[in-house]
Design a protein around this motif. Structure first.
Motif, PDB file in Angstrom:
ATOM      1  N   THR A 294     -11.419 -52.756  29.088  1.00  0.00           N
ATOM      2  CA  THR A 294     -12.220 -51.535  29.100  1.00  0.00           C
ATOM      3  C   THR A 294     -13.698 -51.819  28.852  1.00  0.00           C
ATOM      4  OG1 THR A 294     -10.398 -50.102  28.501  1.00  0.00           O
ATOM      5  CG2 THR A 294     -12.572 -49.396  27.774  1.00  0.00           C
ATOM      6  N   HIS A 297     -15.353 -52.771  31.910  1.00  0.00           N
ATOM      7  CA  HIS A 297     -15.618 -51.637  32.803  1.00  0.00           C
ATOM      8  C   HIS A 297     -16.909 -50.920  32.388  1.00  0.00           C
ATOM      9  CE1 HIS A 297     -10.999 -51.662  33.493  1.00  0.00           C
ATOM     10  NE2 HIS A 297     -11.612 -52.636  34.120  1.00  0.00           N
ATOM     11  N   PRO A 462     -16.321 -48.475  38.540  1.00  0.00           N
ATOM     12  CA  PRO A 462     -15.753 -48.907  37.255  1.00  0.00           C
ATOM     13  C   PRO A 462     -14.838 -47.849  36.621  1.00  0.00           C
ATOM     14  CG  PRO A 462     -18.121 -49.363  37.333  1.00  0.00           C
ATOM     15  CD  PRO A 462     -17.807 -48.560  38.556  1.00  0.00           C
ATOM     16  N   LEU A 465     -11.459 -48.312  37.978  1.00  0.00           N
ATOM     17  CA  LEU A 465     -10.794 -49.420  37.270  1.00  0.00           C
ATOM     18  C   LEU A 465     -10.269 -48.948  35.913  1.00  0.00           C
ATOM     19  CD1 LEU A 465     -13.307 -52.377  37.838  1.00  0.00           C
ATOM     20  CD2 LEU A 465     -11.108 -52.035  38.945  1.00  0.00           C
ATOM     21  N   GLU A 466     -11.093 -48.191  35.219  1.00  0.00           N
ATOM     22  CA  GLU A 466     -10.734 -47.752  33.867  1.00  0.00           C
ATOM     23  C   GLU A 466      -9.578 -46.743  33.916  1.00  0.00           C
ATOM     24  OE1 GLU A 466     -11.139 -48.892  31.106  1.00  0.00           O
ATOM     25  OE2 GLU A 466     -10.777 -47.285  29.694  1.00  0.00           O
ATOM     26  N   LEU A 469      -6.470 -48.734  34.484  1.00  0.00           N
ATOM     27  CA  LEU A 469      -6.084 -49.519  33.305  1.00  0.00           C
ATOM     28  C   LEU A 469      -5.432 -48.617  32.249  1.00  0.00           C
ATOM     29  CD1 LEU A 469      -6.066 -52.199  31.723  1.00  0.00           C
ATOM     30  CD2 LEU A 469      -8.332 -51.624  30.884  1.00  0.00           C
ATOM     31  N   GLU A 480      -3.722 -49.159  40.483  1.00  0.00           N
ATOM     32  CA  GLU A 480      -4.804 -50.044  40.921  1.00  0.00           C
ATOM     33  C   GLU A 480      -6.074 -49.239  41.030  1.00  0.00           C
ATOM     34  OE1 GLU A 480      -4.792 -52.871  44.263  1.00  0.00           O
ATOM     35  OE2 GLU A 480      -2.611 -52.728  44.144  1.00  0.00           O
ATOM     36  N   GLY A 481      -7.143 -49.775  40.498  1.00  0.00           N
ATOM     37  CA  GLY A 481      -8.450 -49.155  40.686  1.00  0.00           C
ATOM     38  C   GLY A 481      -9.226 -50.042  41.632  1.00  0.00           C
ATOM     39  N   MET A 482      -9.851 -49.458  42.606  1.00  0.00           N
ATOM     40  CA  MET A 482     -10.601 -50.309  43.536  1.00  0.00           C
ATOM     41  C   MET A 482     -11.784 -49.603  44.168  1.00  0.00           C
ATOM     42  SD  MET A 482      -7.667 -50.824  46.359  1.00  0.00           S
ATOM     43  CE  MET A 482      -8.690 -52.021  47.146  1.00  0.00           C
TER      44      MET A 482
END
Ligand code: AGP
Length: 589
Positions: A294, A297, A462, A465-466, A469, A480-482
């Motif tokens: 984190t 991110h 980001p 992504l967070e 997560l 999945e963060g992309m």
């Protein structure tokens, strides 16, 4: 990682350790145990499971005596078994120890101790230290100093012995250890949380420092030189109340709801410290953020902020990978270490390697007095109070705030930044109840799904992504963060009918392209959840955002994503604050 906590006092140690250990449980919860010294004997009680379960089975709090140590484990060497639970003892049952960290030369030590006839009962690296102590003559601190010379790795250790029943020895080498000075007892712990309700006076040990604790007295020495060290307590800013759940079912939801206040508190930075931090950035040609999870991110958002506002470029490294590049650092390099705990081993290793090459270090931490804080040339604090839940929430938003404050100061636009952040805090407070309801309902429709995708572009990436997560670590749903534009280069193949896709899509410079990527997933059957300040017909579900200046969307869009993860985890019946296999503070590499 593991948590250790010991007390030397005049009152029964068991109940004090049990309560303190619960506050350390976020560091590991595979097993736990307590050992005390009383009437010439060691009393060891331990077992696998959460602390309450072990207390029920073994009566941890009932150990006799006023000198005792305890441990909450996150398994590294050896499986999760009763035998591998700490404390560990020597062959004669005279010495008990607890340990946080990793002994790198444990195989060599094991062979040697085995040959010398030691009976090793567990698969842990820790037990070897108890046997090693047994090898050396003299006082417990002499044994410890000699053992320390033989151990390679990272460790924080507490030891007691029946031969010196009123003494505890505490040693630090690359794993955190802090001494609490109370009016009727002295404590030693991995962090301040377990003794916060007893005292606000703390002394942080440095590497190779040992504390020798007896009732009412503590002395310090360097184990390498065996010379005494003069150390003074500092007054802690945190209170025991801040470390409680305050009526919430989980720490995570308490910490999520605290964020409007956390934003305000993180804005309040000491002007001199801020200036020092900013000067370091100005004076460095090579700026590198180093962080994990984190915190990384947040660093990615920070990189955007300092670039867009002040034109300064920076790289962001995953700390565990940075150590392979750290040797390229020069006196022109500035490492910006971002870490809630201030103790993450991967970050510490990277920054130490860079420092050895002449780099400067600026850090943003929540735990003042932590290793990263102490080893930095300049440091800013998150000021968000203790974060207990393993899933980081308020620390993330506080990190963003501090990074925005830094970026605005760097650009000479501090007043503008402060005004925008105040507005964001007000919006967050207004919308929190609505987000809570919306995300609870949305999460209810997700409990069956095993895969979720989070997409965003630019400064919103980001947050994708967070969001992913957070969902992964507590709900165990694969996510999945992309970057939204990257999807069509492979991951789009995974989108099927009803696959949830969360689109971070505020009306900013990324809006048009992100919407078009969202539509591409919808055309393949995805269920599109728009997170935006404006609804759109493409969205199957909609999470509203307030309108804020472009750069600040991450600060508002992450809040409903945290709530979404929280509700999904609760609905799936998981232990939200203590997700499987994870620990809050990752002090091993
Ligand atoms: C976040 O929810 C995680 N538990 C984890 O990724 C965390 O951010 C990471 O381990 C870094 O920790 P730190 O901020 O204490 O360095």
């Amino acid at each position: 990682m593991c948590g250790i906590f010991g007390v030397v006092g005049h009152r029964p140690a068991g109940p004090i350790l049990l309560e303190g250990l619960k506050k350390l449980e976020y560091r590991g919860y595979d097993s736990c145990g307590i050992a005390s010294v009383s009437e010439g004997k060691l009393h060891v009680r331990k077992g696998i499971g959460k602390i309450d379960e072990v207390e029920q089975r073994h009566g941890l709090s009932g150990v006799p005596g006023t000198v005792a140590l305890s441990h909450s484990r996150w398994a590294t060497h050896g499986g999760v078994t009763d035998q591998n639970a700490h404390p560990h003892t020597d062959c004669a049952g005279r010495i008990a120890i607890v340990h946080n960290g990793i002994i790198e030369n444990f195989q060599e030590l094991k062979r040697e101790l085995h040959q010398k006839g030691h009976r090793i009962a567990s698969q842990t690296d820790t037990e070897l230290i108890a046997h090693l102590l047994e090898e050396f003559p003299g006082s417990l601190e002499t044994k410890m100093a000699q053992a320390a010379a033989r151990i390679r790795g990272s460790f924080a250790l507490l030891a007691v012995s029946t031969e010196e029943p009123h003494k505890m020895v505490a040693l630090r080498c690359e794993s955190p250890l802090v001494i609490g000075i109370g009016s009727d007892a002295i404590y030693a712990a991995s962090d301040v949380m377990p003794f916060l309700e007893h005292t606000d006076q703390a002394i942080f040990l440095e590497d190779h420092e040992m504390a020798v604790i007896t009732p009412g007295a503590v002395s310090f020495e360097n184990v390498r030189t065996r010379s005494s060290v003069n150390k003074k307590p500092r007054t802690l800013q945190w209170t025991a109340e801040q470390a409680g759940k305050e009526g919430h079912p989980h720490f995570m939801i308490k910490e999520i709801l605290e964020q409007p206040a956390a934003i305000q508190n993180a804005m309040r930075q000491d002007p001199d410290k801020l200036e020092k931090f900013v000067q370091l950035i100005r004076n460095s040609r090579d700026v590198k953020f180093v962080a994990c999870g984190t915190s990384r991110h947040a660093a990615l958002v920070g990189r955007y902020a300092i670039n867009r506002l002040a034109g300064k470029t920076a790289e962001v490294y995953i700390a565990s990978e940075f150590s392979y590049f750290a040797d390229q650092s020069t006196p022109d390099t500035l490492i910006i270490a971002v870490s809630q705990s201030g103790e993450t081993a991967d970050v510490l290793v990277g920054l130490r390697k860079a420092k050895a090459k002449g780099a400067k270090v600026a850090s943003i931490v929540n735990v003042v007095g932590s290793s990263i804080d102490r080893e930095s040339d300049a440091s800013l604090s998150l000021n968000c109070g203790p974060e207990i839940a393993v899933a980081s929430t308020k620390a993330f938003t506080a990190q963003l705030v501090v990074l925005y404050v830094v970026a605005h100061a760097l650009a000479g636009k501090s007043a503008e930044g402060t005004a925008a952040l105040k507005q964001v805090a007000a919006h967050a407070a207004d919308l929190m109840p609505q987000w809570n309801e919306t995300t609870r309902a949305l999460a209810a429709s997700w409990t069956e799904h095993e895969h979720v995708y989070f997409l965003g572009r630019g400064v919103n990436f980001p947050v994708a992504l967070e969001g992913a997560l957070k969902l992964k670590e507590i709900s165990y749903i694969h996510a999945e963060g992309m970057p939204a534009g990257e999807l069509k280069h492979g991951t789009l193949a995974l989108i099927e009918t009803h696959t949830p896709v969360v689109l971070l899509n505020p009306h900013d410079y990324t809006f048009v392209d992100t919407l078009s990527n969202g539509s591409e997933t919808k055309a393949r059957g995805a269920r599109l959840i728009g997170v935006s300040d404006r609804s759109n017909e493409a969205y199957d579900a909609y999470i509203p955002l307030p309108q804020v200046a472009e750069l600040f969307y991450p600060l508002v869009s992450v809040l409903p994503l945290q709530l979404l993860a929280y509700h999904a985890a609760v609905l799936r019946g998981h232990d939200v604050d203590r997700p499987r296999n994870l620990a809050k503070s990752v002090t091993v590499r």
